[in-house]
Write a protein that holds these residues in place. Structure first.
Motif, PDB file in Angstrom:
ATOM      1  N   LYS A  83       0.861  -1.185   0.000  1.00 13.53           N
ATOM      2  CA  LYS A  83       0.000   0.000   0.000  1.00 13.53           C
ATOM      3  C   LYS A  83       0.899   1.238   0.000  1.00 13.53           C
ATOM      4  O   LYS A  83       2.051   1.181   0.424  1.00 13.53           O
ATOM      5  N   GLN A  84       0.321   2.340  -0.451  1.00 13.93           N
ATOM      6  CA  GLN A  84       1.081   3.589  -0.581  1.00 13.93           C
ATOM      7  C   GLN A  84       1.796   3.976   0.714  1.00 13.93           C
ATOM      8  O   GLN A  84       2.915   4.476   0.690  1.00 13.93           O
ATOM      9  N   LYS A  85       1.174   3.679   1.865  1.00 14.19           N
ATOM     10  CA  LYS A  85       1.792   4.115   3.124  1.00 14.19           C
ATOM     11  C   LYS A  85       3.032   3.290   3.471  1.00 14.19           C
ATOM     12  O   LYS A  85       3.755   3.636   4.411  1.00 14.19           O
ATOM     13  N   TYR A  86       3.296   2.216   2.733  1.00 12.53           N
ATOM     14  CA  TYR A  86       4.468   1.379   3.022  1.00 12.53           C
ATOM     15  C   TYR A  86       5.559   1.531   1.955  1.00 12.53           C
ATOM     16  O   TYR A  86       6.245   0.574   1.608  1.00 12.53           O
ATOM     17  N   VAL A  87       5.708   2.739   1.448  1.00 13.33           N
ATOM     18  CA  VAL A  87       6.693   2.935   0.369  1.00 13.33           C
ATOM     19  C   VAL A  87       8.121   2.655   0.825  1.00 13.33           C
ATOM     20  O   VAL A  87       8.944   2.178   0.038  1.00 13.33           O
ATOM     21  N   LYS A  88       8.436   2.960   2.085  1.00 17.33           N
ATOM     22  CA  LYS A  88       9.810   2.698   2.552  1.00 17.33           C
ATOM     23  C   LYS A  88      10.099   1.203   2.538  1.00 17.33           C
ATOM     24  O   LYS A  88      11.185   0.766   2.144  1.00 17.33           O
ATOM     25  N   GLU A  89       9.110   0.413   2.968  1.00 18.49           N
ATOM     26  CA  GLU A  89       9.278  -1.046   2.946  1.00 18.49           C
ATOM     27  C   GLU A  89       9.396  -1.526   1.496  1.00 18.49           C
ATOM     28  O   GLU A  89      10.174  -2.428   1.183  1.00 18.49           O
ATOM     29  N   ALA A  90       8.614  -0.903   0.606  1.00 17.79           N
ATOM     30  CA  ALA A  90       8.677  -1.268  -0.809  1.00 17.79           C
ATOM     31  C   ALA A  90      10.070  -0.973  -1.371  1.00 17.79           C
ATOM     32  O   ALA A  90      10.665  -1.797  -2.076  1.00 17.79           O
ATOM     33  N   ALA A  91      10.618   0.195  -1.028  1.00 19.41           N
ATOM     34  CA  ALA A  91      11.945   0.571  -1.527  1.00 19.41           C
ATOM     35  C   ALA A  91      13.000  -0.399  -0.992  1.00 19.41           C
ATOM     36  O   ALA A  91      13.918  -0.800  -1.728  1.00 19.41           O
ATOM     37  N   ALA A  92      12.869  -0.804   0.275  1.00 16.65           N
ATOM     38  CA  ALA A  92      13.846  -1.743   0.857  1.00 16.65           C
ATOM     39  C   ALA A  92      13.764  -3.093   0.143  1.00 16.65           C
ATOM     40  O   ALA A  92      14.792  -3.728  -0.121  1.00 16.65           O
ATOM     41  N   HIS A  93      12.560  -3.523  -0.184  1.00 11.46           N
ATOM     42  CA  HIS A  93      12.376  -4.786  -0.896  1.00 11.46           C
ATOM     43  C   HIS A  93      13.068  -4.720  -2.272  1.00 11.46           C
ATOM     44  O   HIS A  93      13.743  -5.671  -2.680  1.00 11.46           O
ATOM     45  N   VAL A  94      12.903  -3.612  -2.948  1.00  9.10           N
ATOM     46  CA  VAL A  94      13.514  -3.469  -4.282  1.00  9.10           C
ATOM     47  C   VAL A  94      15.036  -3.396  -4.165  1.00  9.10           C
ATOM     48  O   VAL A  94      15.763  -4.032  -4.938  1.00  9.10           O
ATOM     49  N   ARG A  95      15.521  -2.655  -3.169  1.00 10.26           N
ATOM     50  CA  ARG A  95      16.989  -2.547  -3.014  1.00 10.26           C
ATOM     51  C   ARG A  95      17.604  -3.908  -2.689  1.00 10.26           C
ATOM     52  O   ARG A  95      18.764  -4.169  -2.985  1.00 10.26           O
TER      53      ARG A  95
ATOM     54  N   TRP B 185      10.680   3.885 -18.431  1.00  9.36           N
ATOM     55  CA  TRP B 185      10.625   3.996 -16.976  1.00  9.36           C
ATOM     56  C   TRP B 185      11.348   5.266 -16.578  1.00  9.36           C
ATOM     57  O   TRP B 185      12.046   5.876 -17.385  1.00  9.36           O
ATOM     58  N   ARG B 186      11.169   5.609 -15.312  1.00 10.21           N
ATOM     59  CA  ARG B 186      11.833   6.808 -14.806  1.00 10.21           C
ATOM     60  C   ARG B 186      12.804   6.389 -13.707  1.00 10.21           C
ATOM     61  O   ARG B 186      12.426   5.628 -12.807  1.00 10.21           O
ATOM     62  N   VAL B 187      14.034   6.862 -13.807  1.00 12.36           N
ATOM     63  CA  VAL B 187      15.008   6.603 -12.735  1.00 12.36           C
ATOM     64  C   VAL B 187      15.030   7.852 -11.855  1.00 12.36           C
ATOM     65  O   VAL B 187      15.208   8.965 -12.349  1.00 12.36           O
ATOM     66  N   HIS B 188      14.836   7.638 -10.551  1.00 17.52           N
ATOM     67  CA  HIS B 188      14.685   8.762  -9.621  1.00 17.52           C
ATOM     68  C   HIS B 188      16.045   9.167  -9.045  1.00 17.52           C
ATOM     69  O   HIS B 188      16.876   8.310  -8.745  1.00 17.52           O
ATOM     70  N   ASP B 189      16.234  10.480  -8.888  1.00 19.44           N
ATOM     71  CA  ASP B 189      17.507  10.934  -8.311  1.00 19.44           C
ATOM     72  C   ASP B 189      17.333  11.515  -6.916  1.00 19.44           C
ATOM     73  O   ASP B 189      18.261  12.074  -6.345  1.00 19.44           O
ATOM     74  N   ARG B 190      16.133  11.400  -6.375  1.00 21.61           N
ATOM     75  CA  ARG B 190      15.897  11.880  -5.012  1.00 21.61           C
ATOM     76  C   ARG B 190      14.668  11.188  -4.436  1.00 21.61           C
ATOM     77  O   ARG B 190      13.928  10.531  -5.166  1.00 21.61           O
ATOM     78  N   GLY B 191      14.493  11.368  -3.140  1.00 17.02           N
ATOM     79  CA  GLY B 191      13.287  10.853  -2.491  1.00 17.02           C
ATOM     80  C   GLY B 191      13.359   9.366  -2.182  1.00 17.02           C
ATOM     81  O   GLY B 191      14.425   8.737  -2.260  1.00 17.02           O
ATOM     82  N   THR B 192      12.219   8.801  -1.866  1.00 13.25           N
ATOM     83  CA  THR B 192      12.138   7.385  -1.459  1.00 13.25           C
ATOM     84  C   THR B 192      12.699   6.455  -2.517  1.00 13.25           C
ATOM     85  O   THR B 192      13.309   5.437  -2.211  1.00 13.25           O
ATOM     86  N   TRP B 193      12.468   6.804  -3.791  1.00 11.39           N
ATOM     87  CA  TRP B 193      12.879   5.908  -4.873  1.00 11.39           C
ATOM     88  C   TRP B 193      14.263   6.252  -5.408  1.00 11.39           C
ATOM     89  O   TRP B 193      14.633   5.796  -6.496  1.00 11.39           O
ATOM     90  N   LYS B 194      15.025   7.026  -4.673  1.00 14.04           N
ATOM     91  CA  LYS B 194      16.333   7.473  -5.182  1.00 14.04           C
ATOM     92  C   LYS B 194      17.156   6.279  -5.687  1.00 14.04           C
ATOM     93  O   LYS B 194      17.360   5.295  -4.967  1.00 14.04           O
ATOM     94  N   GLY B 195      17.609   6.371  -6.922  1.00 14.70           N
ATOM     95  CA  GLY B 195      18.426   5.305  -7.519  1.00 14.70           C
ATOM     96  C   GLY B 195      17.605   4.158  -8.091  1.00 14.70           C
ATOM     97  O   GLY B 195      18.156   3.252  -8.713  1.00 14.70           O
ATOM     98  N   LEU B 196      16.287   4.187  -7.875  1.00 15.59           N
ATOM     99  CA  LEU B 196      15.426   3.098  -8.366  1.00 15.59           C
ATOM    100  C   LEU B 196      14.632   3.573  -9.585  1.00 15.59           C
ATOM    101  O   LEU B 196      14.577   4.771  -9.884  1.00 15.59           O
TER     102      LEU B 196
END
Ligand code: SF4
Ligand code: SF4
Length: 217
Positions: A15-27, A69-80
């Motif tokens: 869910k949207q409120k778990y973006v940090k967990e989502a980013a950790a899963h992807v990393r 796709w978009r590669v992010h250079d800041r924020g929660t998705w930085k580098g993803l």
């Protein structure tokens, strides 16, 4: 017997409120589907590598008929990398995370045996590219570009299938009859990618995880 071990990303929904967990899963190597609401979801994956033609993130996008796709250079998705899932493909990402719900961790090792499978040599669309045509010509096989082996579609040359949907070059032993000069689309088909998993599921009902419940729409 399997002849190949592939480590693939495990797909999880967040869910949207778990973006940090989502980013950790992807990393950690997984893919995340982040749901902003019931009809809008982002696919998040590691930045695709230009040097790797089998990049699973890129192929997870191609499998939805997209190529950007978009590669992010800041924020929660930085580098993803992220891409918006087309509405027509929401069922696909739901099915991917449903399939992977039985797999712990962000990645899993998949055993593949292409010669006992050949799912991607059935019910496919293999268009010839210029280097394929040149390779056929050099091998003295111009016949491969004409019926019954190929036909024209939208100005391009498409390999034809038998009535049972097998590629005409797929032999009874599941090996390719033109292996040495097979088209680029075949030699580059990414083993263990979402395209491979979909082909296996579509041809044989083999799911690399939980049996699908989500209906195609
Ligand atoms: S679908 Fe995947 S496992 Fe099956 S033959 Fe193709 S690449 Fe190999
Ligand atoms: S040309 Fe060969 S590798 Fe390509 S789809 Fe046909 S049988 Fe498979």
């Amino acid at each position: 017997m399997s002849d190949l071990h592939v480590e693939r990303p495990v797909v999880r929904s967040f869910k949207q409120k778990y973006v940090k967990e989502a980013a950790a899963h992807v990393r950690a190597g997984g893919h995340a589907v982040v749901w902003e609401n019931d009809t809008r979801a982002l696919l998040v994956f590691q930045k695709p590598s230009k040097e790797n033609p089998d990049d699973f993130g890129a192929w997870a996008v191609y499998d939805m008929g997209k190529s950007r796709w978009r590669v992010h250079d800041r924020g929660t998705w930085k580098g993803l990398a992220t891409t918006l899932v087309p509405r027509s493909c929401l069922w696909i990402v739901k099915r991917r995370s449903e399939r992977d719900s039985v797999h712990p961790g962000p990645t899993r090792v998949l055993d593949l045996d292409c010669t006992s499978c050949a799912a991607c040599c059935r019910d496919n669309e293999v268009f010839l590219e210029r280097p394929d045509i040149e390779r056929f010509e050099e091998a003295g096989r111009r016949d491969l570009m004409r019926p019954p082996f190929a036909r024209r579609q939208d100005g391009r040359i498409l390999l034809t299938l038998l009535p049972n949907k097998r590629c005409r070059h797929l032999r009874r032993d599941n090996r390719c009859g033109i292996y040495e000069i097979r088209p680029h689309a075949c030699s580059e088909f990414p083993k263990g990618s979402e395209c491979c998993l979909f082909a296996r599921e579509d041809a044989f009902g083999i799911s690399d995880g939980a049996a699908p419940q989500v209906e195609a729409s």
